[in-house]
Design an enzyme around this catalytic site. Structure first.
Site, short mmCIF file in Angstrom:
data_model
loop_
_atom_site.label_atom_id
_atom_site.label_comp_id
_atom_site.label_asym_id
_atom_site.label_seq_id
_atom_site.Cartn_x
_atom_site.Cartn_y
_atom_site.Cartn_z
N HIS A 78 0.85 -1.19 0.00
CA HIS A 78 0.00 0.00 0.00
C HIS A 78 0.88 1.24 0.00
O HIS A 78 1.81 1.35 0.79
CB HIS A 78 -0.92 0.00 1.23
CG HIS A 78 -1.77 1.23 1.35
ND1 HIS A 78 -1.64 2.14 2.38
CD2 HIS A 78 -2.76 1.70 0.56
CE1 HIS A 78 -2.51 3.11 2.21
NE2 HIS A 78 -3.21 2.86 1.12
N SER A 79 0.60 2.16 -0.94
CA SER A 79 1.32 3.43 -0.99
C SER A 79 2.83 3.19 -1.19
O SER A 79 3.23 2.51 -2.13
CB SER A 79 1.04 4.21 0.30
OG SER A 79 1.58 5.51 0.25
N LEU A 80 3.64 3.71 -0.30
CA LEU A 80 5.09 3.52 -0.40
C LEU A 80 5.47 2.05 -0.29
O LEU A 80 6.48 1.62 -0.86
CB LEU A 80 5.79 4.34 0.68
CG LEU A 80 7.32 4.22 0.76
CD1 LEU A 80 7.97 4.72 -0.52
CD2 LEU A 80 7.85 4.96 1.97
N LEU A 98 -1.63 -1.19 -4.13
CA LEU A 98 -2.83 -0.42 -3.81
C LEU A 98 -2.45 1.04 -3.58
O LEU A 98 -1.60 1.34 -2.74
CB LEU A 98 -3.52 -0.97 -2.55
CG LEU A 98 -3.90 -2.46 -2.55
CD1 LEU A 98 -4.62 -2.81 -1.25
CD2 LEU A 98 -4.76 -2.79 -3.75
#
Length: 757
Positions: A523-525, A557
């Site tokens: 997720h994200s980074l 994501l």
């Protein structure tokens, strides 16, 4: 020389803790503290036998609040109650049930300080787990406090230590909760309230001494019931127990009669002068079947459990039976059958989930918790599968036993200390057998050095103003900035790889039968970190970043990796095929080394919400012409109840095997026909073209398809969740929450299940 102290059988005591009513023995133990052994013999005239209750070296009379005074002597851990129960052979078997707290943890982490506030809400373990915990408890009694941890709860994600009475997670460092051994219960209506262990121990001792089951086997002798009383001592002085049946009793207590004889109190005191509670011995199955309410925790004023094997209690709890409100609602008949027998579900897919930015803030803000996010995601997957008739029809073996998918969180941010000049002891260092497996990141990543020409740390350059805002920036935004620096990036990648391998090997150790696929979800980074790790697989230059398992699927994501790849001037490609035809259409070897990131996984999914400001597309980085196509929309998931109400559910259930038997193989064709607009152009060009230039264009279009299929079996990579009505009207408001709302999205859960199963 050995000192023998003979006491009546009704004396109850615990190791190194003489009850207050027998504090007169303190001078004896103080005077003879140098003796090698002190035995307390309790004579029971009724059974004409002597039972050695305790044998200590030496026994010191002291209160619970005092510490063990002899540092060179280890305090005993043998349970008196256990020995007493052995002496009575005709007592009915005791159905023990173990409980665990769900509201207030003992500690926020394995190594954190113990919380002062006590837990109020408890839930029962399943019957299978409770049986395993009880066996471990009895073994610990036999082995003087030595016991092995017991893995419990769904998929055995948690471990119980019966000696310390603690429940802790296995695969991550999270809150540690209190557990409670339930033997006697307050009975109020259709609910059972587990007694505090110290109270339950005294009630059980009186039960074994009075033997009410011998006289009340037919439940007729009510006069004898009045004489079967047992006075409570210690913190419960002033109360007593009346045994009214083979497994029933009444707890009576009132401070006004604290110093009055129990017999006088029974004969002459009005019933209104004291209060009473009904007690039930054991967690009986017939009581479970007679109740129709689900098992849910209810708040309590005060309820504490022991933290020692010898059932000692905390005198600071100020516990009284009247304040016990920790109700454990009895489950319904269907829930009761689940509690009595819980089959181990088969796991075919293991998903290791890596968090992104902001998790460092979780040390300050309790609502920021990646563990809770993955727990919600795990529940959403389970709920979606159970309400999806198409998935259950295609995979009937998984119905009722789970969805075959397990998700585990990977916490890496706590291992990284930017500019902190102190050692960091890994919370998992004790879990591994050798030093190589530990994640002890003791050295600081800021290269803190005492020399004048060394690089300064973040603490050295920070300004001590607006500390709260600077902490937020440090905990959230700084993660991305520092990941762009090669020095910090290498440290983060190494820490995440160690965590991934540790999680996988630990899961294989606890679940030896697992032989399924392993997927990564970022997720994200976290997606950017996993992307870099996957593209380094098989490269001998990065031997320290190799995983112990092949990656089947990679889910990104809300990821900014498309932006990072574009800034680095790199394209994305899948594994190089081995056939000569495909090699002729592939990138040159030089382009792979310089400007292309090759992913060593079977399928790559870039999933995002349309209003998520952090996410970017990646398909144009594979094939530039894909920018002409919109991202593939993830269809809305309709639960089973919605389909059934319109009659469609029965049609799907009846023809599901025929319609959906080729779901896995046909989903790619379905998505491609709906999404790839250039497919029709390619067909027309193939039919109408006869010259050489037109044929070259056809091969180029086929090349586009081939490169996309290398990265995903569906031919698409960018998948977009659909907006709701409120998201469309208030897109800027929705953008504030879109980046963190993936974990409860049923559309996402259903899509991932269709790709995995």
């Amino acid at each position: 020389m050995i000192l023998y102290i003979v006491l009546p059988f009704y004396v109850r005591t615990k190791p190194y803790s003489i009850l207050p009513s027998y504090s007169s023995l303190q001078w004896i133990t103080n005077a003879w503290c140098s003796l090698p052994s002190i035995y307390i013999l309790c004579h029971c005239s009724k059974h004409q036998e002597e039972i050695t209750i305790l044998a200590l070296k030496p026994l010191i009379a002291m209160n619970n609040s005092e510490e063990w005074p002899l540092k060179h002597v280890q305090p005993p851990k043998l349970s008196f109650r256990h020995l007493l129960s052995r002496s009575v052979t005709d007592a009915p078997s005791l159905r023990v049930r173990w409980f665990y707290a769900v509201d207030r943890p003992l500690r926020k982490s394995r190594t954190g300080p113990t919380e002062i506030k006590k837990a109020k809400n408890f839930l029962p373990f399943s019957a299978e787990d409770s049986e395993h915990i009880e066996k471990s408890y009895l073994k610990a009694v036999e082995n003087d406090g030595q016991s092995e941890p017991v893995n419990v709860n769904e998929d055995y994600l948690y471990s119980v230590n019966v000696v310390s009475r603690e429940l802790s997670p296995i695969y991550w460092d999270g809150p540690v909760y209190r557990i409670l051994r339930g033997t006697w219960f307050f009975s109020r209506g259709d609910k059972l309230y587990p007694c505090e262990e110290n109270l339950a121990t005294q009630v059980e001792e009186g039960y074994l001494n009075s033997c009410p089951y011998r006289e009340f086997s037919n439940e007729k002798d009510s006069a004898a019931a009045q004489s079967k009383t047992w006075a409570l001592l210690g913190r419960y002085t002033g109360g007593f127990v009346q045994y009214t049946g083979s497994r029933n009793a009444r707890l009576v207590y009132d401070d006004f009669y604290r110093n009055v004889s129990v017999k006088i109190m029974n004969r002459f005191s009005p019933a209104s002068f004291h209060r009473s509670d009904k007690l039930v011995r054991g967690y009986e199955l017939d009581m479970l079947e007679s109740n129709s309410k689900p098992s849910t925790p209810v708040p309590t004023e005060e309820l504490t459990s022991t933290t020692l094997l010898n059932d000692s209690s905390d005198p600071s709890d100020n516990f009284t039976p009247s304040n016990t409100e920790s109700t454990i609602d009895l489950p319904s008949a269907t829930d009761a059958s689940h509690l009595m027998s819980r089959p181990d579900r088969e796991v075919n897919h293991l998903i290791l989930c890596c968090h992104g930015i902001g998790q460092k803030m979780g040390e300050r803000v309790e609502t920021v918790s990646f563990v809770k996010d993955i727990s919600n995601f795990r529940k959403t997957l389970k709920k979606t599968f159970n309400s999806s008739p198409d998935l259950q029809a295609v995979y009937p073996k998984l119905k009722g036993g789970g969805n075959g998918v397990q998700c585990l969180p990977l916490l890496w941010r706590q291992d990284i200390r930017f500019g902190m000049a102190r050692d960091l002891d890994s919370s998992f260092a004790d879990d591994d057998d050798d030093d190589d497996e530990s994640l002890n990141m003791s050295r600081d990543l800021a290269l803190d050095d005492l020399e004048d020409d060394s690089i300064p740390t973040l603490d050295n350059i920070n300004i001590p103003t607006v500390t709260g805002l600077r902490n937020i920036i440090s905990d959230v935004l700084l993660d991305v900035l520092l990941y762009c620096q090669p020095n910090y990036r290498d440290k983060i990648l190494a820490a995440v790889v160690k965590r991934l391998n540790r999680l996988y090997n630990l899961y294989k150790k606890n679940v030896p039968s697992f032989n399924g696929h392993v997927s990564l979800l970022g997720h994200s980074l976290g997606a950017l970190i996993l992307f870099d790790i996957i593209r380094y697989q098989g490269n001998i230059k990065y031997s320290k970043l190799q995983l112990d398992f092949p990656v089947a699927n990679f889910f990104a994501l809300g990821s900014p990796l498309g932006l990072f790849q574009m800034l680095n001037g790199k394209k994305i490609a899948g594994p190089i095929p081995k056939t000569n035809l495909t090699r002729s259409l592939s990138y040159s070897e030089q382009s792979f080394d310089s400007g292309v990131s090759i992913l060593s996984c079977q399928n790559f999914y870039n999933i995002f919400h349309p209003t998520d400001p952090i996410s970017y597309r990646v398909e144009p980085l594979v094939v530039k012409q894909m920018a002409r196509l919109k991202p593939q929309k993830i269809s809305h998931f309709r639960p089973h109840q919605d389909l059934s109400s319109s009659g469609v559910g029965h049609k799907i259930a009846g023809g599901a095997l025929n319609v959906l038997s080729g779901l896995r193989s046909g989903i790619a064709n379905t998505l491609i026909l709906k999404s790839l607009s250039y497919a029709s152009v390619f067909n027309e060009a193939t039919a109408d073209s006869h010259d050489e230039s037109q044929g070259a264009e056809n091969i180029r279009d086929w090349h586009i398809d081939e490169r996309m299929y290398r990265l995903n079996k569906t031919g698409r990579i960018d998948f977009m969740l659909q907006e709701g009505a409120l998201d469309t009207s208030y897109s800027y408001v929705s953008a504030m929450n879109a980046h963190s709302e993936y974990w409860k999205n049923v559309d996402l859960a259903h899509f991932i299940l269709t790709q995995l199963l």
